[in-house]
Design a protein around this motif. Structure first.
Motif, PDB file in Angstrom:
ATOM      1  N   MET A  46     -24.087  71.727 -80.796  1.00  0.00           N
ATOM      2  CA  MET A  46     -23.921  72.525 -82.007  1.00  0.00           C
ATOM      3  C   MET A  46     -24.961  73.646 -82.055  1.00  0.00           C
ATOM      4  N   LEU A  47     -24.522  74.836 -82.462  1.00  0.00           N
ATOM      5  CA  LEU A  47     -25.406  75.993 -82.571  1.00  0.00           C
ATOM      6  C   LEU A  47     -24.769  77.027 -83.485  1.00  0.00           C
ATOM      7  N   LEU A  48     -25.529  78.076 -83.783  1.00  0.00           N
ATOM      8  CA  LEU A  48     -25.008  79.205 -84.554  1.00  0.00           C
ATOM      9  C   LEU A  48     -24.431  80.242 -83.596  1.00  0.00           C
ATOM     10  N   THR A  49     -23.269  80.777 -83.956  1.00  0.00           N
ATOM     11  CA  THR A  49     -22.679  81.898 -83.222  1.00  0.00           C
ATOM     12  C   THR A  49     -22.465  83.022 -84.226  1.00  0.00           C
ATOM     13  N   GLU A  50     -22.006  84.165 -83.765  1.00  0.00           N
ATOM     14  CA  GLU A  50     -21.773  85.323 -84.648  1.00  0.00           C
ATOM     15  C   GLU A  50     -22.989  85.540 -85.558  1.00  0.00           C
ATOM     16  N   ILE A  51     -24.150  85.539 -84.938  1.00  0.00           N
ATOM     17  CA  ILE A  51     -25.432  85.631 -85.652  1.00  0.00           C
ATOM     18  C   ILE A  51     -25.617  87.025 -86.234  1.00  0.00           C
ATOM     19  N   LYS A  52     -26.102  87.053 -87.469  1.00  0.00           N
ATOM     20  CA  LYS A  52     -26.354  88.312 -88.170  1.00  0.00           C
ATOM     21  C   LYS A  52     -27.333  89.169 -87.354  1.00  0.00           C
ATOM     22  N   LYS A  53     -27.050  90.456 -87.241  1.00  0.00           N
ATOM     23  CA  LYS A  53     -27.893  91.374 -86.456  1.00  0.00           C
ATOM     24  C   LYS A  53     -29.319  91.422 -86.985  1.00  0.00           C
ATOM     25  N   PRO A  67     -24.236  66.649 -81.859  1.00  0.00           N
ATOM     26  CA  PRO A  67     -23.671  66.843 -83.204  1.00  0.00           C
ATOM     27  C   PRO A  67     -23.857  65.651 -84.156  1.00  0.00           C
ATOM     28  N   LYS A  68     -24.283  64.491 -83.655  1.00  0.00           N
ATOM     29  CA  LYS A  68     -24.512  63.331 -84.504  1.00  0.00           C
ATOM     30  C   LYS A  68     -26.001  63.087 -84.779  1.00  0.00           C
ATOM     31  N   SER A  69     -26.858  63.998 -84.344  1.00  0.00           N
ATOM     32  CA  SER A  69     -28.297  63.853 -84.579  1.00  0.00           C
ATOM     33  C   SER A  69     -28.598  64.038 -86.068  1.00  0.00           C
ATOM     34  N   ALA A  70     -29.751  63.586 -86.497  1.00  0.00           N
ATOM     35  CA  ALA A  70     -30.157  63.708 -87.903  1.00  0.00           C
ATOM     36  C   ALA A  70     -30.203  65.177 -88.336  1.00  0.00           C
ATOM     37  N   ILE A  71     -30.689  66.052 -87.458  1.00  0.00           N
ATOM     38  CA  ILE A  71     -30.775  67.484 -87.788  1.00  0.00           C
ATOM     39  C   ILE A  71     -29.372  68.073 -87.933  1.00  0.00           C
ATOM     40  N   ALA A  72     -28.473  67.740 -87.022  1.00  0.00           N
ATOM     41  CA  ALA A  72     -27.101  68.242 -87.106  1.00  0.00           C
ATOM     42  C   ALA A  72     -26.411  67.721 -88.367  1.00  0.00           C
ATOM     43  N   GLU A  73     -26.595  66.446 -88.676  1.00  0.00           N
ATOM     44  CA  GLU A  73     -25.995  65.870 -89.883  1.00  0.00           C
ATOM     45  C   GLU A  73     -26.532  66.549 -91.144  1.00  0.00           C
ATOM     46  N   GLN A  74     -27.827  66.895 -91.140  1.00  0.00           N
ATOM     47  CA  GLN A  74     -28.428  67.587 -92.284  1.00  0.00           C
ATOM     48  C   GLN A  74     -27.762  68.946 -92.505  1.00  0.00           C
ATOM     49  N   VAL A  75     -27.522  69.678 -91.428  1.00  0.00           N
ATOM     50  CA  VAL A  75     -26.861  70.983 -91.533  1.00  0.00           C
ATOM     51  C   VAL A  75     -25.406  70.805 -91.963  1.00  0.00           C
ATOM     52  N   LEU A  76     -24.709  69.843 -91.352  1.00  0.00           N
ATOM     53  CA  LEU A  76     -23.293  69.634 -91.668  1.00  0.00           C
ATOM     54  C   LEU A  76     -23.085  69.125 -93.092  1.00  0.00           C
ATOM     55  N   GLN A  78     -24.352  70.478 -95.603  1.00  0.00           N
ATOM     56  CA  GLN A  78     -24.311  71.698 -96.418  1.00  0.00           C
ATOM     57  C   GLN A  78     -23.300  72.725 -95.913  1.00  0.00           C
ATOM     58  N   CYS A  79     -23.066  72.737 -94.618  1.00  0.00           N
ATOM     59  CA  CYS A  79     -22.216  73.754 -93.988  1.00  0.00           C
ATOM     60  C   CYS A  79     -21.248  73.069 -93.033  1.00  0.00           C
ATOM     61  N   ARG A  80     -19.961  73.190 -93.281  1.00  0.00           N
ATOM     62  CA  ARG A  80     -18.997  72.550 -92.384  1.00  0.00           C
ATOM     63  C   ARG A  80     -18.855  73.349 -91.091  1.00  0.00           C
ATOM     64  N   MET A  81     -18.339  72.706 -90.071  1.00  0.00           N
ATOM     65  CA  MET A  81     -18.110  73.346 -88.777  1.00  0.00           C
ATOM     66  C   MET A  81     -17.200  74.555 -88.979  1.00  0.00           C
ATOM     67  N   GLY A  82     -17.555  75.688 -88.411  1.00  0.00           N
ATOM     68  CA  GLY A  82     -16.766  76.914 -88.525  1.00  0.00           C
ATOM     69  C   GLY A  82     -17.124  77.781 -89.712  1.00  0.00           C
ATOM     70  N   SER A  83     -18.030  77.302 -90.584  1.00  0.00           N
ATOM     71  CA  SER A  83     -18.422  78.101 -91.752  1.00  0.00           C
ATOM     72  C   SER A  83     -19.667  78.926 -91.442  1.00  0.00           C
ATOM     73  N   ARG A  84     -19.860  79.980 -92.224  1.00  0.00           N
ATOM     74  CA  ARG A  84     -21.063  80.803 -92.104  1.00  0.00           C
ATOM     75  C   ARG A  84     -22.167  80.108 -92.870  1.00  0.00           C
ATOM     76  N   CYS A  85     -23.345  80.005 -92.235  1.00  0.00           N
ATOM     77  CA  CYS A  85     -24.442  79.227 -92.794  1.00  0.00           C
ATOM     78  C   CYS A  85     -25.769  79.960 -92.582  1.00  0.00           C
ATOM     79  N   LEU A  86     -26.650  79.818 -93.549  1.00  0.00           N
ATOM     80  CA  LEU A  86     -28.013  80.333 -93.439  1.00  0.00           C
ATOM     81  C   LEU A  86     -28.928  79.126 -93.246  1.00  0.00           C
ATOM     82  N   ILE A  87     -29.607  79.082 -92.111  1.00  0.00           N
ATOM     83  CA  ILE A  87     -30.498  77.975 -91.783  1.00  0.00           C
ATOM     84  C   ILE A  87     -31.926  78.490 -91.740  1.00  0.00           C
ATOM     85  N   ASP A  88     -32.824  77.762 -92.386  1.00  0.00           N
ATOM     86  CA  ASP A  88     -34.249  78.053 -92.354  1.00  0.00           C
ATOM     87  C   ASP A  88     -34.928  76.813 -91.801  1.00  0.00           C
TER      88      ASP A  88
END
Length: 108
Positions: A46-53, A67-76, A78-88
């Protein structure tokens, strides 16, 4: 005149850096904020694509070890697969980069 090999090596390291080009290494405390689309690469990572310039060079860091790691689950959460997401969060790596801690993830 005798050439001092150690002095030549030192000058080469100053001019070109260490062997292997350590120019793009990150420490575990490196922080970034990135906006992109949550996706899986060809290997199922899992990663970010179509990253803002204008974003960090490491915004495409892998989100967790799989995709089943704790970090991936934390992101998922809030943001479903295929959605635009802001990660800090924090990232680390050398050659291959990973998010190591998610401070926030927000769907855009």
């Amino acid at each position: 005149m005798k050439t001092d090999k150690a002095a030549l090596l030192f000058c080469a390291l100053l001019a070109f850096g260490p062997p292997g080009g350590q120019a793009h290494a990150a420490t575990p405390s490196s922080r970034q904020s990135c906006e992109g689309v949550i996706a899986l690469d060809a290997d199922g990572q899992m990663l970010l694509t179509e990253i803002k310039k204008g974003a960090s060079a490491w915004c495409d860091a892998y989100i967790g070890n799989d995709p089943k790691s704790a970090i991936a689950e934390q992101v998922l959460a809030q943001c479903r697969m295929g959605s635009r997401c802001l990660i800090d969060g924090l990232y680390a790596g050398h050659g291959v980069f990973y998010w190591t801690k998610i401070i926030s993830a927000k769907r855009r």
